[in-house]
Write a protein that holds these residues in place. Sequence first.
Motif, PDB file in Angstrom:
ATOM      1  N   ARG A  34     -34.480 -10.378  52.799  1.00  0.00           N
ATOM      2  CA  ARG A  34     -34.335 -11.042  54.105  1.00  0.00           C
ATOM      3  C   ARG A  34     -35.497 -12.014  54.327  1.00  0.00           C
ATOM      4  N   LEU A  35     -35.147 -13.206  54.745  1.00  0.00           N
ATOM      5  CA  LEU A  35     -36.137 -14.281  54.799  1.00  0.00           C
ATOM      6  C   LEU A  35     -36.721 -14.416  56.198  1.00  0.00           C
ATOM      7  N   SER A  36     -38.025 -14.232  56.266  1.00  0.00           N
ATOM      8  CA  SER A  36     -38.784 -14.492  57.483  1.00  0.00           C
ATOM      9  C   SER A  36     -38.254 -13.775  58.715  1.00  0.00           C
ATOM     10  N   VAL A  37     -38.064 -12.495  58.590  1.00  0.00           N
ATOM     11  CA  VAL A  37     -37.614 -11.698  59.732  1.00  0.00           C
ATOM     12  C   VAL A  37     -38.761 -10.936  60.393  1.00  0.00           C
ATOM     13  N   LEU A  38     -39.937 -10.965  59.784  1.00  0.00           N
ATOM     14  CA  LEU A  38     -41.094 -10.253  60.342  1.00  0.00           C
ATOM     15  C   LEU A  38     -42.268 -11.221  60.493  1.00  0.00           C
ATOM     16  N   SER A  39     -43.103 -10.946  61.493  1.00  0.00           N
ATOM     17  CA  SER A  39     -44.239 -11.854  61.710  1.00  0.00           C
ATOM     18  C   SER A  39     -45.569 -11.230  61.279  1.00  0.00           C
ATOM     19  N   ALA A  40     -45.516 -10.022  60.735  1.00  0.00           N
ATOM     20  CA  ALA A  40     -46.752  -9.361  60.299  1.00  0.00           C
ATOM     21  C   ALA A  40     -47.285 -10.019  59.018  1.00  0.00           C
TER      22      ALA A  40
ATOM     23  N   PHE B  99     -43.679 -11.455  33.425  1.00  0.00           N
ATOM     24  CA  PHE B  99     -43.262 -12.298  34.547  1.00  0.00           C
ATOM     25  C   PHE B  99     -42.095 -11.639  35.276  1.00  0.00           C
ATOM     26  N   SER B 100     -42.045 -11.781  36.613  1.00  0.00           N
ATOM     27  CA  SER B 100     -40.823 -11.321  37.289  1.00  0.00           C
ATOM     28  C   SER B 100     -40.297 -12.407  38.210  1.00  0.00           C
ATOM     29  N   LEU B 101     -38.989 -12.584  38.109  1.00  0.00           N
ATOM     30  CA  LEU B 101     -38.308 -13.674  38.803  1.00  0.00           C
ATOM     31  C   LEU B 101     -38.537 -13.637  40.315  1.00  0.00           C
ATOM     32  N   GLU B 102     -38.433 -12.436  40.901  1.00  0.00           N
ATOM     33  CA  GLU B 102     -38.457 -12.368  42.364  1.00  0.00           C
ATOM     34  C   GLU B 102     -39.824 -12.726  42.947  1.00  0.00           C
ATOM     35  N   ASP B 103     -40.892 -12.434  42.217  1.00  0.00           N
ATOM     36  CA  ASP B 103     -42.216 -12.808  42.730  1.00  0.00           C
ATOM     37  C   ASP B 103     -42.415 -14.323  42.641  1.00  0.00           C
ATOM     38  N   ALA B 104     -41.905 -14.926  41.578  1.00  0.00           N
ATOM     39  CA  ALA B 104     -41.990 -16.388  41.447  1.00  0.00           C
ATOM     40  C   ALA B 104     -41.167 -17.077  42.541  1.00  0.00           C
ATOM     41  N   ILE B 105     -40.007 -16.499  42.866  1.00  0.00           N
ATOM     42  CA  ILE B 105     -39.188 -17.074  43.947  1.00  0.00           C
ATOM     43  C   ILE B 105     -39.965 -17.033  45.269  1.00  0.00           C
ATOM     44  N   THR B 106     -40.597 -15.904  45.541  1.00  0.00           N
ATOM     45  CA  THR B 106     -41.318 -15.769  46.819  1.00  0.00           C
ATOM     46  C   THR B 106     -42.541 -16.682  46.855  1.00  0.00           C
ATOM     47  N   ALA B 107     -43.247 -16.787  45.735  1.00  0.00           N
ATOM     48  CA  ALA B 107     -44.369 -17.733  45.673  1.00  0.00           C
ATOM     49  C   ALA B 107     -43.850 -19.157  45.941  1.00  0.00           C
ATOM     50  N   GLY B 108     -42.684 -19.467  45.382  1.00  0.00           N
ATOM     51  CA  GLY B 108     -42.089 -20.788  45.598  1.00  0.00           C
ATOM     52  C   GLY B 108     -41.712 -21.021  47.058  1.00  0.00           C
ATOM     53  N   ALA B 109     -41.260 -19.962  47.718  1.00  0.00           N
ATOM     54  CA  ALA B 109     -40.921 -20.087  49.148  1.00  0.00           C
ATOM     55  C   ALA B 109     -42.163 -20.468  49.950  1.00  0.00           C
ATOM     56  N   LEU B 110     -43.304 -19.903  49.562  1.00  0.00           N
ATOM     57  CA  LEU B 110     -44.546 -20.257  50.273  1.00  0.00           C
ATOM     58  C   LEU B 110     -44.954 -21.698  49.944  1.00  0.00           C
TER      59      LEU B 110
ATOM     60  N   TYR C 214     -37.562 -21.877  43.809  1.00  0.00           N
ATOM     61  CA  TYR C 214     -37.150 -21.429  45.150  1.00  0.00           C
ATOM     62  C   TYR C 214     -36.085 -22.361  45.732  1.00  0.00           C
ATOM     63  N   GLU C 215     -36.316 -23.661  45.604  1.00  0.00           N
ATOM     64  CA  GLU C 215     -35.378 -24.612  46.216  1.00  0.00           C
ATOM     65  C   GLU C 215     -33.983 -24.502  45.582  1.00  0.00           C
ATOM     66  N   LYS C 216     -33.950 -24.089  44.329  1.00  0.00           N
ATOM     67  CA  LYS C 216     -32.663 -23.892  43.639  1.00  0.00           C
ATOM     68  C   LYS C 216     -31.924 -22.646  44.151  1.00  0.00           C
ATOM     69  N   VAL C 217     -32.663 -21.589  44.505  1.00  0.00           N
ATOM     70  CA  VAL C 217     -32.014 -20.290  44.784  1.00  0.00           C
ATOM     71  C   VAL C 217     -32.049 -19.888  46.261  1.00  0.00           C
ATOM     72  N   ALA C 218     -32.654 -20.731  47.102  1.00  0.00           N
ATOM     73  CA  ALA C 218     -32.943 -20.326  48.491  1.00  0.00           C
ATOM     74  C   ALA C 218     -31.713 -19.862  49.274  1.00  0.00           C
ATOM     75  N   ASP C 219     -30.537 -20.396  48.943  1.00  0.00           N
ATOM     76  CA  ASP C 219     -29.349 -20.030  49.718  1.00  0.00           C
ATOM     77  C   ASP C 219     -28.743 -18.696  49.291  1.00  0.00           C
ATOM     78  N   ASP C 220     -29.222 -18.143  48.184  1.00  0.00           N
ATOM     79  CA  ASP C 220     -28.622 -16.906  47.652  1.00  0.00           C
ATOM     80  C   ASP C 220     -29.706 -15.913  47.214  1.00  0.00           C
ATOM     81  N   LEU C 221     -30.664 -15.664  48.077  1.00  0.00           N
ATOM     82  CA  LEU C 221     -31.824 -14.861  47.651  1.00  0.00           C
ATOM     83  C   LEU C 221     -31.406 -13.465  47.195  1.00  0.00           C
TER      84      LEU C 221
END
Length: 238
Positions: free
Chosen positions: A219-225, A151-162, A185-192
């Motif tokens: 960086r959160l949602s800076v690209l539209s691709a 498991f990796s934390l950062e992928d779970a955070i990004t899945a949670g963001a979606l 994600y909701e716990k860590v969103a302010d300090d990604l």
Amino acid sequence: MIEVALSPTEIKDYRSQPLDSFTSVVFDTLRATSSIITGLAHGVTAFVPLETLEEARARKRSDPALLLAGERRGVAPPGFDLGNSPREFKKLAGQKILLTTTNGTAALRSVAGSAEVLVGALLNIDALAAAVAESRPTQLLLVCAGTHEDFSLEDAITAGALVHRLCSLGQQELSDAAILVRCLYEKVADDLEVWLKRSRNGRALLEINKENDIVDCSRLSVLSAVGVLRGEEVVLRA
Ligand code: MLT
């Protein structure tokens, strides 16, 4: 229903079943899918995800015009044109890139049998949520590429963001794992950036002086691709 494969072991379980009723979204936040999204946003025409070094080197031999990129233990393998840092893919407009990484490209290949395979990162999260909401899949599988077998934390955070965004858009059916990653994600969103640096992959990148990559990938949602797998290539989703 939103399901989540939280680790490579769980990805293998899904790989062994038919996926044609699923839309899958693959996350390898540090760094493969962040690099793919950065490249597509800057005009790279396609990434070809490959699982092994042998496969990647053989493809390069048969088509030397393609660029060969990727990493093992975080750095470009001998003879490669590029590593796996997102900023390396910003000035390659018009190029097609062969990419092999430890987990990310294997995860992409694992779910290639899905009805649609999208590529996700924190970088494109709002565009990704809009693309998923528009296609209204009945079964959505979020694929966390993980680290080696874990498991990796950062992928779970990004899945949670979606998941967080899809819930705002009206999605209600969540598996237990989808609820878990949303809460994370909701716990860590302010300090990604801070949380990505705390992750095992983040610490490994810091050790090899790749802090800039973590900053770039946080960086959160800076690209539209949004990337989509078409045949063997990841291209920009129209
Ligand atoms: C992976 O595929 O495991 C990652 O992208 C690793 C990395 O970039 O260091």
